[in-house]
Design an enzyme around this catalytic site. Structure first.
Site, short mmCIF file in Angstrom:
data_model
loop_
_atom_site.label_atom_id
_atom_site.label_comp_id
_atom_site.label_asym_id
_atom_site.label_seq_id
_atom_site.Cartn_x
_atom_site.Cartn_y
_atom_site.Cartn_z
N THR A 138 0.83 -1.21 0.00
CA THR A 138 0.00 0.00 0.00
C THR A 138 0.86 1.27 0.00
OG1 THR A 138 -0.06 -0.29 2.39
CG2 THR A 138 -2.02 -0.96 1.17
N ASP A 139 2.11 1.14 0.48
CA ASP A 139 2.95 2.35 0.67
C ASP A 139 3.17 3.11 -0.64
OD1 ASP A 139 4.53 0.26 -0.24
OD2 ASP A 139 6.26 0.75 1.03
N ALA A 188 14.64 -11.61 8.26
CA ALA A 188 13.39 -12.37 8.38
C ALA A 188 12.17 -11.48 8.12
CB ALA A 188 13.27 -13.01 9.75
N GLY A 189 12.41 -10.19 7.88
CA GLY A 189 11.30 -9.28 7.63
C GLY A 189 10.86 -8.51 8.86
N LEU A 190 11.64 -8.60 9.94
CA LEU A 190 11.31 -7.85 11.16
C LEU A 190 12.17 -6.60 11.29
CD1 LEU A 190 10.89 -10.81 13.65
CD2 LEU A 190 9.14 -9.50 12.48
N SER A 191 12.93 -6.35 10.25
CA SER A 191 13.71 -5.13 10.13
C SER A 191 14.80 -4.95 11.20
CB SER A 191 12.79 -3.90 10.10
OG SER A 191 13.36 -2.97 9.22
N SER A 240 17.67 -4.24 10.34
CA SER A 240 18.48 -3.11 9.85
C SER A 240 17.93 -1.78 10.37
CB SER A 240 18.57 -3.11 8.33
OG SER A 240 17.30 -2.98 7.73
N ASP A 296 9.71 1.15 8.29
CA ASP A 296 10.50 0.39 9.28
C ASP A 296 11.16 1.31 10.29
OD1 ASP A 296 9.75 -1.54 7.52
OD2 ASP A 296 11.78 -2.13 6.93
P1 ADP Z 1 16.08 -7.16 7.86
O1 ADP Z 1 14.85 -7.59 7.14
O2 ADP Z 1 16.25 -7.95 9.12
O3 ADP Z 1 16.15 -5.69 8.06
P2 ADP Z 1 18.29 -6.61 6.15
O4 ADP Z 1 18.96 -7.44 5.12
O5 ADP Z 1 17.67 -5.35 5.73
O6 ADP Z 1 17.29 -7.57 6.92
O7 ADP Z 1 19.35 -6.22 7.27
C1 ADP Z 1 20.21 -7.18 7.81
C2 ADP Z 1 21.60 -6.58 7.95
O8 ADP Z 1 21.64 -5.66 9.07
C3 ADP Z 1 22.64 -7.63 8.28
O9 ADP Z 1 23.18 -8.19 7.11
C4 ADP Z 1 23.68 -6.82 9.05
O10 ADP Z 1 24.52 -6.10 8.17
C5 ADP Z 1 22.82 -5.81 9.80
N1 ADP Z 1 22.46 -6.36 11.12
C6 ADP Z 1 21.22 -6.64 11.58
N2 ADP Z 1 21.24 -7.14 12.82
C7 ADP Z 1 22.54 -7.19 13.17
C8 ADP Z 1 23.22 -7.62 14.35
N3 ADP Z 1 22.57 -8.12 15.40
N4 ADP Z 1 24.57 -7.50 14.36
C9 ADP Z 1 25.23 -7.01 13.30
N5 ADP Z 1 24.64 -6.60 12.18
C10 ADP Z 1 23.32 -6.68 12.10
MG MG Z 2 16.09 -4.28 6.48
#
Ligand code: ADP
Ligand code: MG
Length: 381
Positions: free
Chosen positions: A34-35, A120-123, A125, A169
């Site tokens: 929707t965004d 996993a889609g819970l963000s 990042s 997010d």
């Molecule tokens: P998500 O859907 O979880 O946001 P992304 O691919 O967007 O997945 O982000 C994942 C990236 O964020 C990882 O590859 C890493 O670079 C960084 N990251 C997330 N959690 C951690 C963590 N606990 N320690 C170090 N890096 C992390």
């Molecule tokens: Mg992400």
């Protein structure tokens, strides 16, 4: 989150101690695809996130230790100093985006760890970016408002991590509030807290462990379909600039002017925007049955009209229905990732057992289970 590990590692590496900051990951209860159509999303921050200990170090360098990856990075704060490790780029990006907005950040030490599952889609990042955006804003007294902190996280993804994401997010991570979801208008960026107190229910994500491989090309094609339908409707209704502005009546008028596929895509989006608004009304009344029906409606639409589901996700949705789960749907863009489930407490154990066992037997791999609670956004601990 338990802070002993972060505290211990920080002391080992830097011989001192700093301040602790936390930002959460997020779920989105309803409102998918929707965004970019100018509609709404309904995210909430969760009780899993990123914990960082931070202290100014008196140099012009950032020294960062990732506890979970057991990796160390050291980098300057100018544009040319971009670190090699991808996790460090999230921190570097936040520093750079603050600098672009005139914020003065000096060198600091940090050790950080998270319990949001990666990818996993819970963000995870957004949790990472928001933690540093929020913390650096406080530590260096920059006076940046919360919305801008979210935008700093988003710009970090765009400019330093190669992910062209929306604002949801980071917004949810910064603005999260216990007992509430946030209805965000993706066009105006206005938002409203909606009560979410599902007493007698659990919220659980089931990760299909399917990777989103098709996702980016399919995503672009979905966007093109939406644009094609808007262009057709506009000929009759010049005020329509996004599907947000359209209704089913307008869509019906152009049925013969657009492809069957484009029609189905637009039908899903128009219905999804309405489903979200209906779900918000139901939440305000504490009517979780209706909320759950809307979630099933979303899944059906994503599977049959928008066609972004997959066999594994449809299976998990079917099992949820069979086990008496109140609401269930694929969460995120689709083609993999998790389902989000609103489960009556007394049906929880049976549902999880049945889903895990059945999934393993059918697909030969184990789904992952993430129970979540809705929690507060970015904060100092
Ligand atoms: P998500 O859907 O979880 O946001 P992304 O691919 O967007 O997945 O982000 C994942 C990236 O964020 C990882 O590859 C890493 O670079 C960084 N990251 C997330 N959690 C951690 C963590 N606990 N320690 C170090 N890096 C992390
Ligand atoms: Mg992400």
């Amino acid at each position: 989150m338990d802070n002993t590990q972060v505290r211990k590692k920080f002391r080992e590496h830097f011989g001192t101690s700093g301040e602790l900051y936390f930002s959460p990951g997020r779920i989105n209860l309803i409102g998918e695809h929707t965004d970019y159509n100018g509609g709404f999303v309904l995210p909430g921050a969760i009780d899993k996130g990123m914990l960082a200990e931070i202290k100014i170090n008196g140099t012009n360098k950032v020294r960062a230790y990732s506890v979970d990856l057991d990796e160390y990075a050291e980098f300057g704060m100018n544009e040319a100093d971009v670190p090699a490790q991808s996790w460090a780029r999230y921190i570097f990006g936040v520093v750079r985006e603050i600098a672009k907005r005139g914020g003065q950040v000096e060198g600091f030490d940090t050790a950080f760890s998270g319990d949001v599952p990666l990818g996993a889609g819970l963000s995870s990042s957004a949790a990472l970016e928001s933690t540093f955006a929020f913390a650096l804003n406080e530590i260096f007294r920059l006076g940046i408002d919360k919305f801008e902190l979210a935008k700093i996280g988003q710009a970090t993804e765009h400019n330093y991590c190669g992910v062209k994401c929306g604002i949801m997010d980071q917004f949810a991570s910064v603005f999260g509030k216990e007992g509430h979801l946030i209805r965000l208008d993706c066009r105006s960026l206005e938002y409203e807290y909606v009560p979410f107190n599902p007493v007698g229910y659990k919220v659980v994500l089931i990760d299909s462990v399917v990777k989103h491989e098709l996702a980016s090309s399919a995503y672009n094609r979905r966007r093109e379909s939406c644009e094609a339908v808007v262009a057709a409707i506009r000929k009759h209704h010049p005020e329509v600039s996004l599907l947000r502005d359209a209704d089913m009546q307008m869509l019906a008028e152009v049925k013969n002017e657009v492809s069957t596929e484009d029609y189905m895509r637009a039908e899903y989006v128009i219905e999804e925007i309405q489903r979200l608004l209906d779900a918000c009304e139901a939440l305000k009344k504490g009517d979780y049955k209706t909320v759950g029906e809307k979630m099933y409606g979303t899944h059906h639409g994503m599977s049959k009209l928008y066609e972004v589901s997959c066999e594994e996700l449809d299976y998990l949705n079917d099992v949820a229905r069979e086990c008496g789960v109140t609401g269930s749907r694929v969460m995120g863009g689709g083609f993999g990732g998790c389902t989000i489930n609103l489960v009556p407490e007394d049906k929880y154990d049976h549902f999880i057992e049945t889903a895990v066992k059945g999934f393993k037997a059918k697909f030969g791999k184990e789904p992952k289970i993430y129970p979540v609670k809705i929690g507060d956004g970015s904060r100092k601990l």
